[in-house]
Design a protein around this motif. Structure first.
Motif, PDB file in Angstrom:
ATOM      1  N   TYR A  46      30.334  24.070  29.342  1.00  0.00           N
ATOM      2  CA  TYR A  46      29.024  24.672  29.585  1.00  0.00           C
ATOM      3  C   TYR A  46      29.030  26.146  29.248  1.00  0.00           C
ATOM      4  O   TYR A  46      30.054  26.816  29.349  1.00  0.00           O
ATOM      5  CB  TYR A  46      28.636  24.474  31.054  1.00  0.00           C
ATOM      6  CG  TYR A  46      28.472  23.020  31.391  1.00  0.00           C
ATOM      7  CD1 TYR A  46      27.227  22.397  31.259  1.00  0.00           C
ATOM      8  CD2 TYR A  46      29.561  22.271  31.814  1.00  0.00           C
ATOM      9  CE1 TYR A  46      27.091  21.049  31.540  1.00  0.00           C
ATOM     10  CE2 TYR A  46      29.432  20.920  32.102  1.00  0.00           C
ATOM     11  CZ  TYR A  46      28.188  20.314  31.969  1.00  0.00           C
ATOM     12  OH  TYR A  46      28.050  18.982  32.219  1.00  0.00           O
ATOM     13  N   SER A  47      27.883  26.625  28.854  1.00  0.00           N
ATOM     14  CA  SER A  47      27.742  28.055  28.581  1.00  0.00           C
ATOM     15  C   SER A  47      27.836  28.849  29.868  1.00  0.00           C
ATOM     16  O   SER A  47      27.332  28.422  30.913  1.00  0.00           O
ATOM     17  CB  SER A  47      26.399  28.296  27.898  1.00  0.00           C
ATOM     18  OG  SER A  47      25.967  29.614  28.131  1.00  0.00           O
ATOM     19  N   ILE A  48      28.518  29.980  29.832  1.00  0.00           N
ATOM     20  CA  ILE A  48      28.581  30.815  31.039  1.00  0.00           C
ATOM     21  C   ILE A  48      27.231  31.443  31.304  1.00  0.00           C
ATOM     22  O   ILE A  48      26.814  31.624  32.434  1.00  0.00           O
ATOM     23  CB  ILE A  48      29.591  31.972  30.871  1.00  0.00           C
ATOM     24  CG1 ILE A  48      30.926  31.453  30.405  1.00  0.00           C
ATOM     25  CG2 ILE A  48      29.742  32.745  32.158  1.00  0.00           C
ATOM     26  CD1 ILE A  48      31.945  32.549  30.200  1.00  0.00           C
ATOM     27  N   VAL A  49      26.543  31.775  30.240  1.00  0.00           N
ATOM     28  CA  VAL A  49      25.311  32.545  30.386  1.00  0.00           C
ATOM     29  C   VAL A  49      24.144  31.651  30.806  1.00  0.00           C
ATOM     30  O   VAL A  49      23.465  31.913  31.791  1.00  0.00           O
ATOM     31  CB  VAL A  49      24.983  33.281  29.076  1.00  0.00           C
ATOM     32  CG1 VAL A  49      23.692  34.072  29.212  1.00  0.00           C
ATOM     33  CG2 VAL A  49      26.138  34.205  28.703  1.00  0.00           C
ATOM     34  N   PRO A  89      33.254  29.873  26.317  1.00  0.00           N
ATOM     35  CA  PRO A  89      33.314  28.433  26.013  1.00  0.00           C
ATOM     36  C   PRO A  89      32.617  28.086  24.701  1.00  0.00           C
ATOM     37  O   PRO A  89      33.110  27.273  23.924  1.00  0.00           O
ATOM     38  CB  PRO A  89      32.585  27.801  27.197  1.00  0.00           C
ATOM     39  CG  PRO A  89      32.640  28.806  28.278  1.00  0.00           C
ATOM     40  CD  PRO A  89      32.662  30.149  27.630  1.00  0.00           C
ATOM     41  N   ILE A  90      31.498  28.746  24.437  1.00  0.00           N
ATOM     42  CA  ILE A  90      30.794  28.452  23.191  1.00  0.00           C
ATOM     43  C   ILE A  90      31.611  28.934  21.995  1.00  0.00           C
ATOM     44  O   ILE A  90      31.775  28.229  21.010  1.00  0.00           O
ATOM     45  CB  ILE A  90      29.410  29.144  23.178  1.00  0.00           C
ATOM     46  CG1 ILE A  90      28.563  28.595  24.317  1.00  0.00           C
ATOM     47  CG2 ILE A  90      28.721  28.936  21.844  1.00  0.00           C
ATOM     48  CD1 ILE A  90      27.187  29.205  24.400  1.00  0.00           C
ATOM     49  N   ILE A  91      32.153  30.141  22.110  1.00  0.00           N
ATOM     50  CA  ILE A  91      32.930  30.695  21.002  1.00  0.00           C
ATOM     51  C   ILE A  91      34.076  29.759  20.641  1.00  0.00           C
ATOM     52  O   ILE A  91      34.292  29.417  19.477  1.00  0.00           O
ATOM     53  CB  ILE A  91      33.495  32.081  21.393  1.00  0.00           C
ATOM     54  CG1 ILE A  91      32.342  33.034  21.689  1.00  0.00           C
ATOM     55  CG2 ILE A  91      34.371  32.632  20.278  1.00  0.00           C
ATOM     56  CD1 ILE A  91      32.781  34.350  22.294  1.00  0.00           C
ATOM     57  N   LYS A  94      25.143  35.190  19.144  1.00  0.00           N
ATOM     58  CA  LYS A  94      24.640  35.467  20.489  1.00  0.00           C
ATOM     59  C   LYS A  94      25.756  35.302  21.522  1.00  0.00           C
ATOM     60  O   LYS A  94      25.905  36.105  22.433  1.00  0.00           O
ATOM     61  CB  LYS A  94      23.472  34.522  20.804  1.00  0.00           C
ATOM     62  CG  LYS A  94      22.368  35.211  21.591  1.00  0.00           C
ATOM     63  CD  LYS A  94      21.219  34.265  21.882  1.00  0.00           C
ATOM     64  CE  LYS A  94      20.247  34.152  20.714  1.00  0.00           C
ATOM     65  NZ  LYS A  94      19.328  33.006  20.873  1.00  0.00           N
ATOM     66  N   SER A  95      26.553  34.246  21.337  1.00  0.00           N
ATOM     67  CA  SER A  95      27.608  34.003  22.317  1.00  0.00           C
ATOM     68  C   SER A  95      28.698  35.065  22.226  1.00  0.00           C
ATOM     69  O   SER A  95      29.271  35.449  23.241  1.00  0.00           O
ATOM     70  CB  SER A  95      28.202  32.612  22.131  1.00  0.00           C
ATOM     71  OG  SER A  95      28.862  32.533  20.893  1.00  0.00           O
ATOM     72  N   ILE A  96      28.927  35.584  21.043  1.00  0.00           N
ATOM     73  CA  ILE A  96      29.906  36.664  20.906  1.00  0.00           C
ATOM     74  C   ILE A  96      29.390  37.898  21.632  1.00  0.00           C
ATOM     75  O   ILE A  96      30.106  38.541  22.405  1.00  0.00           O
ATOM     76  CB  ILE A  96      30.118  37.022  19.418  1.00  0.00           C
ATOM     77  CG1 ILE A  96      30.832  35.908  18.695  1.00  0.00           C
ATOM     78  CG2 ILE A  96      30.861  38.331  19.278  1.00  0.00           C
ATOM     79  CD1 ILE A  96      32.298  36.070  18.565  1.00  0.00           C
ATOM     80  N   THR A 102      21.378  34.924  10.997  1.00  0.00           N
ATOM     81  CA  THR A 102      21.088  36.056  11.874  1.00  0.00           C
ATOM     82  C   THR A 102      19.937  36.897  11.320  1.00  0.00           C
ATOM     83  O   THR A 102      19.028  37.272  12.045  1.00  0.00           O
ATOM     84  CB  THR A 102      22.332  36.946  12.032  1.00  0.00           C
ATOM     85  OG1 THR A 102      23.447  36.110  12.267  1.00  0.00           O
ATOM     86  CG2 THR A 102      22.165  37.906  13.162  1.00  0.00           C
ATOM     87  N   VAL A 103      19.986  37.155  10.010  1.00  0.00           N
ATOM     88  CA  VAL A 103      18.932  37.984   9.426  1.00  0.00           C
ATOM     89  C   VAL A 103      17.575  37.302   9.568  1.00  0.00           C
ATOM     90  O   VAL A 103      16.575  37.930   9.898  1.00  0.00           O
ATOM     91  CB  VAL A 103      19.215  38.263   7.932  1.00  0.00           C
ATOM     92  CG1 VAL A 103      18.150  39.201   7.366  1.00  0.00           C
ATOM     93  CG2 VAL A 103      20.583  38.865   7.753  1.00  0.00           C
TER      94      VAL A 103
END
Lengths: 318, 326, 332, 285
Positions: free
Chosen positions: A79-82, A282-284, A274-276, A261-262
């Motif tokens: 799971y994502s932390i955020v 966990p996503i990275i 975004k995860s970086i 991204t652009v």
């Protein structure tokens, strides 16, 4: 041949294991606790313990590794932390978005590159070659995000022809023509950024093949140059291209990080960036594992393909 | 007379097998038997020719003998001492007595080094001479091989193929070796240049009392320069004889075939000679069956040839052959 | 023996051929004004050491010189037709159909991704206009003709499954597929072992007789020319030094280079004598002097040799030599 | 050795004459290195905020305008060039040194060492660089040092592979066999015979790797993962420019063009050097 393919698969497996250990190790090193992703601050101590036990987080590291691998194999990516969202669920939405963008771009780039590379190689030193080769050596030097900015400025701001952000106009999510219009600019950028290296590769491979003895032999037997190019040289040029195609498999996931991204494209690239930025480990790690596995599988596939297509390898080991 | 001749090199049951890699996990049990149970000797001061077609193992034999490759089994005696099992350090005193001249005058000289540095390499390792003494010595040798002092600072690409071969010879001679392995040393040169190099090798031999092992596929050159000749086929020596005798009275069917295949530079003789052209090609050195290796192409093959591997036996003074016919 | 008038006439005539390599401004002349002819049904040997231009010569005739080389002048007449006058396409059609060529390195001369049979079928369809279905049968026949065992299976194999000698046979089959009037063999046996070389030479000789082709054989090996050639051209530094029947060249050579060349090779039989090498090394073609190209290495050279290129002197209907000394000999 | 040096200079001259775009590229490189060294001569302070002159279009005072904080754009681009070049060159030094070391050792010794090193190369290169570099950079304090290290430490694999292939082929050359047969020590064989032979590969690889490092740095900085404020590089300037694309498009032009021309020039330099450093292996032809 099957012996060779089998051997090749056996070689890929330890690589995958090592990669997974590296990813797992990096997660362990990361300054966060995996359980944070599954808990909320107002959960009781006991609930947290329970969750820990359920996911095996109270076990020693190597046991955790096995749980983790087991989870990954059964589609449980954490799971994502955020956002506390399931990563596998996120990925299942994001990956197709990236594929829609990358696949057509890669395909167009490949076809164009083979054509242009062949022309340049066959007309080495002539005007056509000078233009094609000159442009591709320039193309290699252009950062894709800058190219994207230039296109956005011209076609988005100045001419107002194409939308410059996202995948859909709000309200018309199901419309194909809307999606298509959104695709134009990012696909162009990707195509143009894939092309230069491919063109140069095909060109130098064509030049190499044209200097082979068998080409001279065909000339000596009066074969027309076009015939030699398509009947003889093309096969030999396309053969190594197969390798490149196989090795490009991971591009389906990571090929467009910057471009996405652009353009604010809701694919893996933006998800990753975004995860970086949010240190969402966990996503990275999930993306790292996924993309590296795809590299290994891609290499494997290209070797197998090569082996099916190239008669010289087909005969080996029998 | 021959009993009194001293042997410089003696090779006994030498084998050199190269493993074939079949997988990354297990070392393959398949091997190429490049040199398979070879026994012969070279007398001091003679030229021993080693002939055979590509893939017969003649170069491998030469290089194993010079300990460039580690032998699989067998013995190599140099001047009476067994050098088969010596390690690099123990070999050092033999290294300066055994030198080598290569086939390719292009790849045998480092393109980045000057002639002086190239020839200096063995001197630096094997002598205690000062830099100036070495330089003097190098100039001396250069003149001996027909090059000039001015050539010291030149790079290999400034020379023609024949001149490069001379540099290679100068390098080999610089440390006064007893034994020189000439590994296809003239094959890459033009006919008119080959003769220059051959004459020089002959002159140097008599002047410095050198012993040569001359590995080549050009049978007429080998006949010209060698005192005795060994014929190799698929890792085995099938016949050894004095060179005139070998050409006049070849015993082994393979030797006969090989010799009759030489194109003679004389139209009348060439057209009159009844040539025995053997059919077929070299079988794979990997899947070797028992029995004589030549029997698949041999016009005289008998049942026994499939049964037993013929051993080298003496049929005449200095004439050995490995064939069931004798 | 019945003398066939047609046999005496020339199949190929080459006049004043010049070919040079260009690297920027530097010009390296590899072929320097060569005249020769190939008669119907003969095997002509062209002998020369590396850099003598023998290979460039035949490639110039076929028009397949490398991209950095150019045929500067020259006239090529094939069977009475001037090749220069033909269109690009007609010139191309001569290759294969009228003149076929086999090459030095059989290992690289076949497309690794095409079956042996496909190489032949392609030619049969294009040059001979045979239907694709029948072409395969014909390809098998051709492979059989050049002595490849079990051609029915070999026809579907790829080049890497053939040994060097077998590949050279496939290339010869390609040449035969076109039914050429002239076969040019450029060092066809140099990359092969002696026993295989003997097989291939025998095959060439046999095919030449059966098909009544003319053959031009290029080689550096005097033994090979002596074995199969009836007439010989000796080349040095892009020029023909001497030309004559095989017997004339080997038994009464006129040019010092021919003599020196014959002296520098060891004999296979008889007494061992010391070799007589030619001094020096082959001249650079970048800056050729005014005189005879061999003058530097010639033991008979005198002043005139360094300032003037000698004319040809004719000794018989078939023998001529490019040397001043020969001039003296003819006068006397 | 003088003759050899002269020959190379000659070769360089003819190569530059023949290849006009390469000559221009070389000129550009000299220029860009020169101006970024002497960037301090600019009358403006690259970090001085000037609220009165925010987002000025290019004019006589500010040749390339000012950014959203009123800083002179040209000056910032010159200082940014310093950063980009430093990253490129230092990262190249790290990556090619590792690459050459691993490549020669692997190629020369073969066997288990080779197997181990090449598997390591395989593993590292199976992680896409974008992912690898970003992942590693989150474990380090972001900044100039981090980015140099990250790029340097994870881009040597292709150099290693090339050098290994070269070493393998050189190892079989007869002059190396000779050195071995005459008892030359391993260290000297590598130093005298192997290293000079892999030099051309190494030199070409290093110019290309400067170019690649500059591109990588710009991409990372563009994503906000590289060079951090107040330091700027061409990449981070472009990140800035993106948010002002609507009202100050000129901000995207200068750094973008500088990246393109610098990278192009380094690649071209590689092409020229390839032609110049190759030793002549044969006479005549």
């Amino acid at each position: 041949m099957f012996k060779y393919i089998f051997k090749r698969i056996m070689q890929a497996i330890p690589m995958l294991v090592i990669i997974s250990i590296i990813c797992f190790g990096l997660i362990q090193l990361a300054p966060y606790d995996a359980v944070d992703a599954m808990t909320t601050p107002n959960m009781s101590e006991k609930t947290v313990e329970l969750i820990k036990a359920r996911y095996g987080l109270d076990q020693p590291a190597y046991m955790q590794y096995f749980y983790w691998v087991k989870g990954i194999l059964s589609g449980e990516w954490g799971y994502s932390i955020v956002t506390h969202e399931s990563i596998s669920k996120d990925l299942s939405v994001r990956i197709p978005n990236t594929i829609i963008l990358v696949l057509p771009a890669y395909f167009i780039a490949l076809v164009l590159s083979v054509i242009l590379g062949l022309i340049a190689g066959a007309r080495k030193g002539k005007l056509a070659d000078k233009i094609i080769d000159g442009l591709s050596s320039f193309g290699i030097a252009i950062p894709s995000f800058w190219m994207a900015m230039v296109l956005i400025f011209i076609f988005g701001y100045q001419l107002n022809l194409f939308p410059i952000l996202g995948m859909h106009t709000i309200g018309s999510e199901g419309s194909f023509s809307d999606l298509f219009i959104h695709l134009v600019l990012p696909t162009t950028v990707l195509t143009l950024s894939f092309m230069p290296e491919l063109v140069r590769y095909v060109r130098s491979s064509t030049i190499g093949q044209l200097s082979e003895d068998y080409v001279m032999v065909q000339q000596a037997y009066g074969a027309p140059s076009i015939g030699i190019l398509f009947n003889h040289v093309l096969r030999n040029v396309l053969l190594p291209v197969i390798t490149i195609v196989g090795m490009s498999l991971p591009m389906l996931v990571t090929g467009a990080v910057v471009t996405e991204t652009v353009f604010g494209w809701p694919g893996i690239g933006t998800y990753f960036v975004k995860s970086i930025q949010g240190f969402d480990y966990p996503i990275i790690m999930a993306i790292m594992l996924l993309s590296s596995s795809l590299v290994i599988i891609g290499n494997l596939l290209s070797d197998i393909l090569y082996c099916i297509v190239d008669p010289r390898i087909k005969g080996m080991g029998e | 007379m021959n009993e009194t001749r001293e042997k410089l090199v003696e090779v006994k049951n030498l084998k050199k097998y190269f493993p074939i890699k079949t997988s990354m996990f297990k070392k393959g049990n398949q091997v190429v038997k490049a040199v398979d149970d070879v026994t012969f000797h070279i007398y001091k001061g003679e030229t021993f020719g080693l002939v055979g077609e590509s893939g017969c193992g003649k170069s491998t034999l030469g290089r194993t003998l010079n300990r460039l490759y580690n032998p699989t089994s067998g013995e190599i005696l140099f001047d009476g001492k067994d050098i088969t099992k010596l390690n690099n350090k123990e070999l050092q005193p033999f290294r300066n007595r055994m030198q080598m001249i290569f086939q390719d005058p292009y790849s045998s000289l480092n393109p980045h080094l000057t002639v002086e540095k190239i020839i200096d390499e063995p001197l630096e390792i094997h002598t205690r001479l000062s830099k100036n003494e070495r330089k003097e010595k190098i100039i001396d040798i250069l003149e001996k091989v027909g090059l000039k002092k001015e050539d010291l600072d030149k790079l290999p690409h400034e020379f023609s193929g024949g001149q490069r071969q001379r540099i290679g010879i100068a390098r080999a001679l610089s440390i006064n070796p007893d034994f020189i392995l000439c590994d296809e040393a003239i094959s890459a040169l033009d006919v008119s240049i080959q003769a220059q190099v051959i004459n020089m090798l002959e002159d140097l031999q008599s002047e410095l009392n050198l012993t040569y092992l001359f590995v080549a596929h050009d049978l007429s050159m080998v006949r010209h320069i060698s005192d005795r000749i060994g014929v190799m086929y698929l890792g085995k020596i099938v016949e050894i004889s004095k060179s005139e005798e070998l050409y006049d009275k070849p015993l082994h069917p393979y030797t006969q075939a090989l010799l009759s295949a030489i194109p003679i530079p004389d139209p009348i003789k060439a057209q009159n000679s009844k040539r025995e052209i053997i059919t077929g090609e070299l079988p794979s050195p990997i899947e070797m069956e028992k029995g004589c290796r030549f029997r698949s192409r041999c016009p005289f093959a008998k049942p026994i040839c499939a049964e037993a591997d013929p051993q080298l036996k003496q049929v005449d003074d200095e004439h050995y052959v490995a064939c069931h016919l004798y | 023996m019945k003398i066939n008038v047609d046999k005496e006439s020339s199949l190929l005539e080459v006049k004043n051929l010049r070919t040079a390599f260009y690297d920027g401004k530097t010009k390296t002349e590899a072929v320097r004004g060569i005249d020769f002819s190939v008669k119907k049904g003969e095997i002509l040997g062209i002998v020369g050491e590396s850099g003598s231009g023998k290979s460039v010569l035949v490639k110039s005739i076929l028009g397949i010189v490398p991209s950095n080389a150019k045929v500067d002048t020259g006239e090529v007449i094939l069977d009475g037709r001037r090749i220069e006058g033909l269109s690009k396409k007609e010139k191309r059609l001569i290759r294969g159909k009228d003149i076929a060529m086999i090459f030095q390195d059989p290992m690289t001369a076949l497309n690794p991704l095409k079956k042996a049979g496909d190489h032949l079928i392609e030619l049969l369809v294009r040059v001979r206009g045979i239907k694709k279905k029948e072409a395969k049968q014909e390809a098998i026949e051709l492979l059989r003709m050049v002595g490849i065992p079990s051609p029915e299976t070999r026809v579907d194999q790829y080049p890497h499954e053939f040994s060097g000698g077998m590949r050279q046979r496939v290339l010869i089959a390609m040449a035969l597929a076109c039914n050429p009037k002239l076969l040019i063999a450029d060092e066809p046996t140099t990359a092969l072992d002696v026993t295989i070389q003997a097989q291939i030479l025998e095959l060439l000789k046999k095919l030449q007789r059966e098909k009544d082709m003319s053959v031009v054989l290029i080689t550096h090996d005097l033994g090979v020319v002596a074995t199969i050639c009836s007439r010989i051209l000796v080349m040095y530094a892009g020029m023909v030094m001497e030309e004559g029947m095989a017997n004339e060249i080997f038994y009464s050579p006129k040019h010092p280079y021919t003599k020196a060349l014959l002296n520098s090779i060891p004999r296979v039989d008889g007494e061992k004598t010391r070799l007589k090498p030619i001094k020096g090394s082959a001249p650079s073609l970048k800056n050729v002097g005014k005189g005879c190209p061999f003058a530097d290495r010639c033991e008979f050279a005198f002043d005139r040799c360094f300032t003037e290129v000698p004319q040809y002197n004719t000794f018989s209907a078939t023998q001529r030599s490019m040397c001043f000394l020969a001039e003296e000999e003819v006068k006397n | 050795m003088n003759g050899e040096k002269n020959r190379r200079i000659e070769k360089l001259k003819t190569e530059l004459k023949r290849n006009k775009s390469a000559a221009l590229a070389l000129l550009f490189l000299f220029l860009i290195i020169f101006v970024s060294i002497f960037a301090f001569l600019s009358p403006y302070d690259p970090n001085k905020v000037d609220v009165l002159n925010v987002l000025q279009k290019p004019n006589a005072q500010h040749l390339f305008g000012t950014d959203e904080l009123g800083r002179d754009y040209l000056t910032r681009a010159l200082y940014g060039g310093r950063v980009s070049l430093i990253v490129g060159i230092l990262a190249m030094l790290i990556s090619t040194s590792i690459g050459v070391l691993v490549g020669t050792v692997s190629g020369y010794f073969g066997g288990r060492i080779d197997n181990f090193l090449m598997r390591t190369v395989d593993i590292i290169s199976s992680i896409p660089w974008m992912i690898l570099v970003t992942v590693v950079s989150i474990y380090l304090t972001p900044g100039l040092k981090a980015i140099i290290l990250v790029i340097g430490l994870f881009t040597w694999m292709s150099t290693a592979r090339m050098v290994r292939a070269e070493t393998l082929s050189v190892k079989e050359r007869e002059y190396v066999l000779y050195a071995k047969s005459t008892g030359q020590s391993i260290r000297k064989v590598i130093w005298k015979h192997i290293i000079p032979a892999v030099m051309p590969t190494f030199i070409v690889a290093s110019t290309v790797s400067i170019a690649n490092a500059i591109l990588m740095e710009s991409a990372l900085s563009f994503l906000g993962l590289g060079i951090q404020q107040p330091l700027s590089s061409w990449g981070s300037m472009l990140q800035n420019a993106q948010s002002n694309l609507g009202n100050a498009p000129y901000m995207a032009i200068l750094p973008g063009l500088l990246i393109v021309f610098t990278v192009y020039s380094f690649n071209k330099l590689g092409d020229i050097l390839r032609a110049v450093v190759e030793p002549k292996t044969s006479g005549g032809k």
